[in-house]
Design a protein around this motif. Sequence first.
Motif, PDB file in Angstrom:
ATOM      1  N   UNK A   1     -11.294  40.617  -7.261  1.00 52.46           N
ATOM      2  CA  UNK A   1     -10.886  39.861  -6.094  1.00 52.46           C
ATOM      3  C   UNK A   1     -11.879  40.261  -4.868  1.00 52.46           C
ATOM      4  N   UNK A   2     -12.926  39.821  -5.152  1.00 53.09           N
ATOM      5  CA  UNK A   2     -14.047  40.078  -3.848  1.00 53.09           C
ATOM      6  C   UNK A   2     -14.692  38.782  -3.724  1.00 53.09           C
ATOM      7  N   UNK A   3     -15.244  38.778  -2.428  1.00 56.67           N
ATOM      8  CA  UNK A   3     -16.096  37.411  -2.193  1.00 56.67           C
ATOM      9  C   UNK A   3     -17.471  38.086  -1.601  1.00 56.67           C
ATOM     10  N   UNK A   4     -18.561  37.844  -2.387  1.00 58.18           N
ATOM     11  CA  UNK A   4     -19.756  38.240  -1.841  1.00 58.18           C
ATOM     12  C   UNK A   4     -20.338  37.151  -0.571  1.00 58.18           C
ATOM     13  N   UNK A   5     -20.732  37.742   0.397  1.00 60.01           N
ATOM     14  CA  UNK A   5     -21.371  36.809   1.431  1.00 60.01           C
ATOM     15  C   UNK A   5     -22.993  37.260   1.494  1.00 60.01           C
ATOM     16  N   UNK A   6     -23.786  36.514   0.486  1.00 59.94           N
ATOM     17  CA  UNK A   6     -25.065  36.953   0.468  1.00 59.94           C
ATOM     18  C   UNK A   6     -25.735  36.916   1.397  1.00 59.94           C
ATOM     19  N   UNK A   7     -25.653  35.742   2.494  1.00 63.53           N
ATOM     20  CA  UNK A   7     -26.256  35.386   3.817  1.00 63.53           C
ATOM     21  C   UNK A   7     -26.291  36.645   4.638  1.00 63.53           C
ATOM     22  N   UNK A   8     -24.907  37.278   4.547  1.00 59.66           N
ATOM     23  CA  UNK A   8     -24.700  38.476   5.484  1.00 59.66           C
ATOM     24  C   UNK A   8     -25.033  39.753   4.918  1.00 59.66           C
TER      25      UNK A   8
END
Length: 268
Positions: A127-134
């Motif tokens: 239940x995670x969402x990686x924001x690679x750009x941030x």
Amino acid sequence: MTSDVKQYLVQEEPYYQAQNREVELYEAAYRNRLPVMVKGPTGCGKSRFVEYMAWKLCKPLITVACNEDMTASDLVGRYLLEANGTRWLDGPLTTAARIGAICYLDEIVEARQDTTVVIHPLTDHRRTLPLDKKGELIQAHPDFQLVISYNPGYQSLMKDLKQSTKQRFTAFDFDYPQAALETTILAKETGLDEAMATKLVKIAYTARNLKGHGLDEGISTRLMVYAAKLIKDGIEPTDACRMALVRPITDDIDIRETLDHAIDATFA
């Protein structure tokens, strides 16, 4: 409650008539925060069902209409260039994960597969969402849930979900209601009298029997609502039906004539 959450709440109860046990089963899925897939033909009530459940559960709803040009950045967010530099703007999926909303991705098969894979970490135990750009990893809010929908009738080898995506969801199969129930829905939704609503449903069933025999898709409940509103506005029923039920779904002359004859016979 924050202003962001209030912005996405469904304020008024959407009219929805249950066909089976889908309300009870969805509530169980939400209690366990299980992702949900809603499948069914166009205009059969998938989106209305999701809106109704968000209202019933008192949860904010963020809806995304998927399309083939949608990128992963459209879902998760991007940096924007401004006069004083850059700032990050969350996408709808990220916003939903932060505030604990139900995120509804409508017609998800229209999106590219390299776009939809961004939902994978949100649909399993992580239940995670990686924001690679941030360089940020978002842990989804406890109230967050992901819901997707699509029309299996439009599936092709180029437009289908990967098994790795499908097997992350619980699923509901939707279809057009039985005639008596659809008549009730149409009458309550539009205020049309039941006798006239019955005639519209009869015409719709005639068209649905032609699916696969000249029609890609039958007349939807949505189109019947359009016809009912035109009739309520004083338009002749035959004209309203041709305009709302027949002309939108086919350009085939023979099919049009068949349905036009059915309309004339129904209102004779």
